[in-house]
Design an enzyme around this catalytic site. Structure first.
Site: not given
Ligand SMILES: C[C@](O)(CO)[C@H](O)COP(=O)(O)OP(=O)(O)OC[C@H]1O[C@@H](n2ccc(N)nc2=O)[C@H](O)[C@@H]1O
Ligand SMILES: Nc1ncnc2c1ncn2[C@@H]1O[C@H](COP(=O)(O)OP(=O)(O)OP(=O)(O)O)[C@@H](O)[C@H]1O
Length: 269
Positions: A8, A133
């Site tokens: 996304k 997300d």
């Molecule tokens: C940045 C975005 O990708 C925008 O769509 C999302 O808000 C992130 O979503 P995500 O990666 O699914 O995050 P999560 O795995 O739920 O949270 C990871 C960490 O990000 C922070 N977190 C996340 C979502 C949110 N609304 N507030 C936060 O402060 C928290 O510290 C949490 O422990």
């Molecule tokens: N199937 C998976 N693919 C990728 N990362 C994973 C998975 N499962 C767990 N993780 C953990 O999640 C962390 C980051 O995930 P992701 O790739 O969703 O991050 P991101 O692209 O920053 O996503 P977001 O937009 O949600 O912040 C990685 O550092 C990894 O340790």
């Protein structure tokens, strides 16, 4: 069963306040893009996991796909062991939600495979336990996300016909650290109003993470500038970064980023 979990991008992202549970109250438009992983889940005598492509940091048991499996296996005795293979193509720690998408697709595959008859609403509730997300990827169409990202509402935004050019410079940004670097505050304009007027996006469709992430990593800001110089009508960092996307009316040309950057370009349908 093989599926292709997609990434996304965020079109605008406001960080409105910090909550007592440690999460932040946000408002963002999440938009699916055709950059995908490949995920195979098949019945097996024992639960196994393997992966190829980009290396995934962290312990295997923490993989969001296995966590999705465990959630359903705990609640439904008919969920028997599976063999999972993930081909990881979506850049990790890039703000593209790849791990969340893998988890949501795993929930949907297991729902079908074991005839659990879970509604989208129920699947989104399970997804919400895995990440903010994650629920978006159950419906996987353009949606306005509120709350911590799990309160979703369909929104009439279409990028069809545009060319997307995505650049990931390989900088891994931790989502938690990115949130910690932002001072939350109210948005100046309603996101839905800005989204309705693409001519205003360059000036008004803002990702609140950009200020602090660009200050720490000027290279990411330079990517955005280069996309505009190359003719993008809109460019922004996605989510907490470090991927940057540009939207172009025609096929982008002469974008020569360093060969160690990940680039993805496709016309959206
Ligand atoms: C940045 C975005 O990708 C925008 O769509 C999302 O808000 C992130 O979503 P995500 O990666 O699914 O995050 P999560 O795995 O739920 O949270 C990871 C960490 O990000 C922070 N977190 C996340 C979502 C949110 N609304 N507030 C936060 O402060 C928290 O510290 C949490 O422990
Ligand atoms: N199937 C998976 N693919 C990728 N990362 C994973 C998975 N499962 C767990 N993780 C953990 O999640 C962390 C980051 O995930 P992701 O790739 O969703 O991050 P991101 O692209 O920053 O996503 P977001 O937009 O949600 O912040 C990685 O550092 C990894 O340790």
């Amino acid at each position: 069963m093989i599926t292709f979990p997609n990434a996304k991008i965020n079109l605008g992202l406001h960080i409105l306040g910090k909550r007592s549970d440690g999460f932040h109250e946000i408002e963002s438009c999440l938009y699916p893009i055709p950059l995908t992983d490949a995920l195979e889940i098949i019945p097996s005598p024992a639960l196994t996991f393997s992966s190829s492509g980009n290396a995934i940091p962290g312990a295997e048991a923490d993989n969001l796909i296995l966590r999705a499996y465990q959630l359903l296996a705990n609640d439904f005795p008919e969920v028997s062991p599976v063999a999972v293979h993930l081909h990881k193509h979506i850049p990790i720690g890039a703000g593209l939600g790849g791990g969340s998408s893998d988890a949501a697709f795993a929930l949907q595959t297991l729902n079908r495979m074991f005839d659990l008859a879970l509604s989208d609403q129920k699947l989104a509730e399970y997804a919400g336990k895995l990440g903010s997300d994650c629920p978006f990827f159950i419906r996987n169409n353009p949606q306005l996300a509120r709350g911590r990202g799990e309160m979703l509402e369909e929104v009439a935004v279409s990028l069809a016909g545009n060319w997307l050019f995505l650049v990931h410079p390989g900088i891994h940004v931790s989502t938690a650290e990115a949130y910690a670097g932002v001072r939350p505050g109210p948005a100046t304009k309603k996101l839905a109003d800005v989204l309705a007027n693409p001519a205003s996006w360059k000036q008004e469709l803002v990702n609140d993470f950009e200020k602090s992430i660009f200050a720490n990593h000027p290279e990411i800001a330079r990517i955005k500038e280069r996309l505009y110089v190359a003719g993008a009508w809109y460019a922004a960092m996605s989510g907490s970064g470090s991927a940057v996307v540009g939207l172009f009316a025609g096929e982008p040309k002469n974008l020569n980023f360093p060969s160690d950057y990940f680039c993805f370009s496709q016309q959206l349908s």
